[in-house]
Scaffold this motif. Sequence first.
Motif, short mmCIF file in Angstrom:
data_model
loop_
_atom_site.label_atom_id
_atom_site.label_comp_id
_atom_site.label_asym_id
_atom_site.label_seq_id
_atom_site.Cartn_x
_atom_site.Cartn_y
_atom_site.Cartn_z
N ALA A 132 26.48 44.62 27.31
CA ALA A 132 25.59 43.77 26.51
C ALA A 132 24.63 44.60 25.67
O ALA A 132 24.39 44.30 24.50
CB ALA A 132 24.82 42.83 27.43
N LEU A 133 24.10 45.67 26.27
CA LEU A 133 23.19 46.55 25.53
C LEU A 133 23.91 47.24 24.38
O LEU A 133 23.38 47.36 23.27
CB LEU A 133 22.59 47.60 26.47
N PHE A 134 25.13 47.69 24.65
CA PHE A 134 25.90 48.37 23.60
C PHE A 134 26.22 47.41 22.45
O PHE A 134 26.06 47.76 21.28
CB PHE A 134 27.19 48.94 24.18
N ILE A 135 26.66 46.18 22.80
CA ILE A 135 26.98 45.19 21.77
C ILE A 135 25.73 44.84 20.96
O ILE A 135 25.77 44.72 19.74
CB ILE A 135 27.59 43.93 22.40
N GLY A 136 24.60 44.68 21.67
CA GLY A 136 23.35 44.37 20.99
C GLY A 136 22.93 45.47 20.03
O GLY A 136 22.50 45.21 18.90
N ALA A 137 23.05 46.72 20.50
CA ALA A 137 22.68 47.85 19.64
C ALA A 137 23.61 47.94 18.43
O ALA A 137 23.15 48.20 17.31
CB ALA A 137 22.75 49.15 20.45
N TYR A 138 24.90 47.72 18.67
CA TYR A 138 25.85 47.77 17.55
C TYR A 138 25.58 46.65 16.55
O TYR A 138 25.63 46.86 15.33
CB TYR A 138 27.29 47.68 18.05
N ILE A 181 25.76 57.20 19.50
CA ILE A 181 26.40 58.13 20.43
C ILE A 181 25.37 58.64 21.44
O ILE A 181 25.63 58.73 22.64
CB ILE A 181 27.05 59.30 19.66
N SER A 182 24.16 58.95 20.93
CA SER A 182 23.09 59.42 21.82
C SER A 182 22.73 58.35 22.84
O SER A 182 22.52 58.65 24.03
CB SER A 182 21.85 59.79 21.00
N LEU A 183 22.68 57.10 22.38
CA LEU A 183 22.35 56.00 23.29
C LEU A 183 23.44 55.82 24.34
O LEU A 183 23.14 55.58 25.51
CB LEU A 183 22.19 54.72 22.47
N LEU A 184 24.69 55.96 23.93
CA LEU A 184 25.80 55.84 24.87
C LEU A 184 25.74 56.93 25.92
O LEU A 184 25.96 56.69 27.11
CB LEU A 184 27.12 55.90 24.11
N ILE A 185 25.44 58.16 25.49
CA ILE A 185 25.30 59.28 26.43
C ILE A 185 24.17 59.02 27.42
O ILE A 185 24.29 59.29 28.62
CB ILE A 185 25.07 60.60 25.67
N LEU A 186 23.06 58.48 26.91
CA LEU A 186 21.93 58.16 27.77
C LEU A 186 22.33 57.13 28.82
O LEU A 186 21.97 57.25 29.99
CB LEU A 186 20.77 57.64 26.91
N TRP A 187 23.09 56.12 28.41
CA TRP A 187 23.55 55.09 29.35
C TRP A 187 24.45 55.70 30.42
O TRP A 187 24.34 55.37 31.60
CB TRP A 187 24.31 54.00 28.61
N ILE A 188 25.33 56.62 30.02
CA ILE A 188 26.22 57.26 30.99
C ILE A 188 25.42 58.06 32.01
O ILE A 188 25.70 58.02 33.21
CB ILE A 188 27.24 58.16 30.26
N LEU A 189 24.39 58.77 31.52
CA LEU A 189 23.53 59.53 32.43
C LEU A 189 22.82 58.61 33.41
O LEU A 189 22.71 58.92 34.61
CB LEU A 189 22.50 60.33 31.62
N LEU A 190 22.35 57.47 32.92
CA LEU A 190 21.68 56.50 33.80
C LEU A 190 22.64 55.97 34.86
O LEU A 190 22.26 55.79 36.02
CB LEU A 190 21.12 55.35 32.97
N VAL A 191 23.88 55.73 34.46
CA VAL A 191 24.89 55.26 35.41
C VAL A 191 25.14 56.32 36.49
O VAL A 191 25.21 56.01 37.69
CB VAL A 191 26.20 54.90 34.69
N VAL A 192 25.27 57.58 36.07
CA VAL A 192 25.50 58.68 37.02
C VAL A 192 24.33 58.79 37.99
O VAL A 192 24.51 58.92 39.21
CB VAL A 192 25.73 60.00 36.27
#
Length: 351
Positions: A66-72, A312-323
């Motif tokens: 949802a965050l990714f779709i909203g940002a896009y 891309i930076s936001l996506l990387i940040l989300w992946i880090l948060l998931v990890v």
Amino acid sequence: MKKENENSFIISSDRKEDDLSKGVNSSLDSPKDLTALTNHQKKKLRNIRKASRALDYIILILSLIALFIGAYAFWDTHQVMEIASSEEYAVYKPDSRKNLTFEELKNKNPDVIGWIDIYGTKIDYPIVQAKNNSEYLNKTVLGEFSTAGSIFLDHRNQKDFTDFQNIVYGHYMAERKMFGDMELFKDKGFFEAHRYGVIHRDGEKSLGIEFFAFIKTVGTDQLILSPAKMQADKKDLVDRIYNNATYSRKIDFKESDDIVILDTCDLSITNGRYILVGKLSGKVYENTFKEKVSINKFSKLLKKVYKFDALISLLILWILLVVIYLVYENIRRKNKGEEAKTNVQNNEKQI
């Protein structure tokens, strides 16, 4: 008799208490039953924890999506608005002192046939014409895909605006983009104050526009929205315009005068249209509106951010948060497991 009853009641009560205490002692003396019950509870707790973790992951994944779709969606809307801005094309606008930029635009796109400027509004764009009216619905003047589209002349008209009825189309958009300012003419004061515009033609003398009618109609109005080809249609068309106009002003028409019809969507009704009608002539009126170009600081900041691939930076940040979340959950589960194991051992010692 009474005494005997009382004694029998006391004896029966004592027996019940003895039976109850025996039952409790027997249950405590059978550790196997307690162990079986504890294992059953542990199994249920494990299943509940697994279901809870699975639900957490599902919610987390859905939230990230949802965050990714909203940002896009935010990025895409901003891009469309930027492309649709008249300021994006200002560098190509025809200028009597320097016409090189307009020539450059025509070299980039041979479909460019002119430029329209409605004084006192943000309608200030190049005009294109294709072999059909769908070509530029979702394509910019520079050939890029965009839902903002372009301002274009009806494919049935002559590109030098020598027809009696010339129809120019543009999308209605928010933030005063494309033909969004057409809605402002719903206000009578605005209609009265904004009477003129100009069409610069490719290789021809510019034509002045004197607006005389604003109409709210529908897309099926074929008389107004189809180019008139016959001389006999002129009077019927002008009469229809005046009879259906929301606002109008009387002007003199010569037999040789042509008109331009600006057409955009009216979203308040199904298939609605805002129509602004003006007379074309060789007299170009002076633009008395000196509208200041506003600099949108937020928009400029977004442009800088986009250059650094913000998505891309936001996506990387989300992946880090998931990890981080997964590591935290793993540590938490281990700690809970060790704590539960210790509790079981303590219970067994007590038993």
